[in-house]
Write a protein that holds these residues in place. Structure first.
Motif, PDB file in Angstrom:
ATOM      1  N   TRP A 190       0.817  -1.215   0.000  1.00  0.00           N
ATOM      2  CA  TRP A 190       0.000   0.000   0.000  1.00  0.00           C
ATOM      3  C   TRP A 190       0.848   1.260   0.000  1.00  0.00           C
ATOM      4  CZ3 TRP A 190      -2.129   2.933   4.544  1.00  0.00           C
ATOM      5  CH2 TRP A 190      -1.306   2.832   5.665  1.00  0.00           C
ATOM      6  N   CYS A 229       1.387   2.431  -3.367  1.00  0.00           N
ATOM      7  CA  CYS A 229       0.147   2.913  -3.985  1.00  0.00           C
ATOM      8  C   CYS A 229      -0.284   4.280  -3.455  1.00  0.00           C
ATOM      9  CB  CYS A 229      -0.978   1.908  -3.737  1.00  0.00           C
ATOM     10  SG  CYS A 229      -0.672   0.272  -4.422  1.00  0.00           S
ATOM     11  N   ALA A 259      -3.930   6.555  -0.742  1.00  0.00           N
ATOM     12  CA  ALA A 259      -4.221   5.692  -1.889  1.00  0.00           C
ATOM     13  C   ALA A 259      -5.726   5.638  -2.122  1.00  0.00           C
ATOM     14  CB  ALA A 259      -3.674   4.288  -1.648  1.00  0.00           C
TER      15      ALA A 259
END
Length: 100
Positions: free
Chosen positions: A75, A78, A83
């Motif tokens: 994550w 991202c 995100a």
């Protein structure tokens, strides 16, 4: 937004019925058009975690030792808390902490 959430490494024990996979409908937070990881974590804490939320979150983020993946990608790569999630994304949370 329809998401699939998976919990492993013992995190599923914090949830009602200790279920590992959850198909959920998560609304955007107030004032936002998209669901972000920050909003998802808040929603999970309020709606799925039934005991010891401190084992899952610390402040607005996952606690150290919890790996978060969005569609099998870390994550942090991202966008971390910012995100933006998309319809039918799969978000996985795995605890890497072990007693000893």
């Amino acid at each position: 937004m329809h998401l699939t959430l998976e919990f492993g490494g013992g995190l599923e024990l914090l949830l009602e019925n200790s279920t590992k996979v959850h198909k959920v409908e998560v609304p955007p937070q107030d004032g936002e058009n998209m669901v972000t990881m920050k909003g998802l974590l808040s929603w999970v804490k309020a709606n799925l975690i039934k005991e010891r939320p401190e084992m899952f979150v610390k402040g607005d983020s996952v606690r150290p030792g919890v790996l978060a993946l969005i569609n099998d990608c870390d994550w942090e790569l991202c966008g971390g808390l910012d995100a933006e999630l998309e319809e039918k994304d799969v978000v996985v949370f795995i605890s890497t902490l072990h007693g000893g």
